[in-house]
Scaffold this motif. Structure first.
Motif, PDB file in Angstrom:
ATOM      1  N   ASP A   6       1.022  -1.506   0.011  1.00  0.00           N
ATOM      2  CA  ASP A   6      -0.039   0.040   0.301  1.00  0.00           C
ATOM      3  C   ASP A   6       0.726   1.356   0.493  1.00  0.00           C
ATOM      4  O   ASP A   6       0.250   2.230   0.218  1.00  0.00           O
ATOM      5  N   ASP A   8       1.955   2.950  -2.358  1.00  0.00           N
ATOM      6  CA  ASP A   8       1.787   4.271  -2.808  1.00  0.00           C
ATOM      7  C   ASP A   8       0.674   4.877  -2.321  1.00  0.00           C
ATOM      8  O   ASP A   8       0.149   5.836  -3.342  1.00  0.00           O
ATOM      9  N   LYS A   9      -0.083   4.781  -1.483  1.00  0.00           N
ATOM     10  CA  LYS A   9      -1.894   5.349  -0.915  1.00  0.00           C
ATOM     11  C   LYS A   9      -0.963   6.731  -0.246  1.00  0.00           C
ATOM     12  O   LYS A   9      -1.913   6.988  -0.181  1.00  0.00           O
ATOM     13  N   SER A  12       2.204   8.437  -4.286  1.00  0.00           N
ATOM     14  CA  SER A  12       2.116   7.725  -5.794  1.00  0.00           C
ATOM     15  C   SER A  12       3.188   8.017  -6.554  1.00  0.00           C
ATOM     16  O   SER A  12       3.640   7.328  -7.540  1.00  0.00           O
ATOM     17  N   ASN A 115      -4.553   6.690   6.306  1.00  0.00           N
ATOM     18  CA  ASN A 115      -5.721   6.151   5.365  1.00  0.00           C
ATOM     19  C   ASN A 115      -6.276   5.065   6.653  1.00  0.00           C
ATOM     20  O   ASN A 115      -5.657   3.932   6.660  1.00  0.00           O
TER      21      ASN A 115
END
Length: 232
Positions: A6, A8-9, A12, A115
């Motif tokens: 994860d 890239d969350k 990016s 997140n």
């Protein structure tokens, strides 16, 4: 790992195939950052590299902002240059899709904080959490543990603040007391029975460690007599 799945969350510019830099790789990148900030003709001294690495480690082990750290340490020589170089070093890593060892922790903490979907996924996946050698954890590691345990609150830690010897590399002895304060229904189990030493030795040890500050009171007891015979 969490970041492989994860990262890239969080950023990016990274992808799952990121490289993990070892100490030598990191030092080479610091040198590159120095030359790109100070100029190709700048004479790099080993002491300056060590100074940058030292401050960068403190920043990352506590996940501090550059601005707050610079403000708190503005009285130190070259602090503005050091912060600028650290920022540039981090940008060079990002451009190379790379992380150093400390980034593995700070990126994970930032990802779980920012997140909720990712945090909930892992918090529900790891329903029971056990942490050994808890006295050797730093601030970032403890924050990751708290985030992962947020949903189920099933967490068990094993540690002894009297054995904390890694403060020089970021271990925070306060994590043990903070754990007790942060968990309302925390239960403490003291393992005071010693199976290696006689009581005379432990009496000296008890007196010595009793001088430690901010500790949970413990009284080591032996199961052997003065001759080393086991007492049943």
């Amino acid at each position: 790992s969490i970041l492989r799945r994860d990262i890239d969350k969080l950023n990016s510019n990274y992808n799952y195939n990121f490289t993990i830099y070892n100490t030598d790789d990191s030092l080479k990148m610091i040198k590159k950052a120095i030359l790109e900030v100070k100029g190709e003709n700048y004479k790099i001294e080993d002491s300056f590299i060590k100074k940058i690495n030292y401050h960068m480690s403190i920043i990352k082990n506590n996940n501090l902002s550059y601005s707050s750290y610079a403000s708190q340490n503005s009285y130190l020589q070259d602090m503005d240059d050091i912060i600028t170089i650290i920022k540039h070093y981090q940008k060079l890593l990002e451009n190379s899709n790379a992380l150093d060892f400390d980034d593995l922790l700070t990126f994970t903490e930032d990802l779980l904080k920012s997140n909720d979907d990712v945090r909930n996924y892992y918090s529900n996946r790891f329903k029971y959490i056990l942490v050994d050698e808890f006295q050797d954890t730093n601030v970032v590691q403890y924050n990751i543990i708290k985030l992962l345990a947020k949903n189920n609150k099933n967490i068990f830690v094993v540690g002894d603040e009297d054995q904390c010897i890694y403060g020089w590399r970021g271990a925070n002895i306060s994590n043990i007391k903070n754990f007790i304060n942060d968990n309302e229904n925390c239960q403490i189990f003291k393992l005071e029975q010693n199976y290696r030493s006689t009581q005379n030795i432990l009496n000296i040890a008890n007196k010595l460690i009793g001088n430690n500050h901010d500790r949970i009171v413990k009284e080591l007891k032996s199961n052997t007599n003065v001759n080393g015979t086991i007492i049943y």
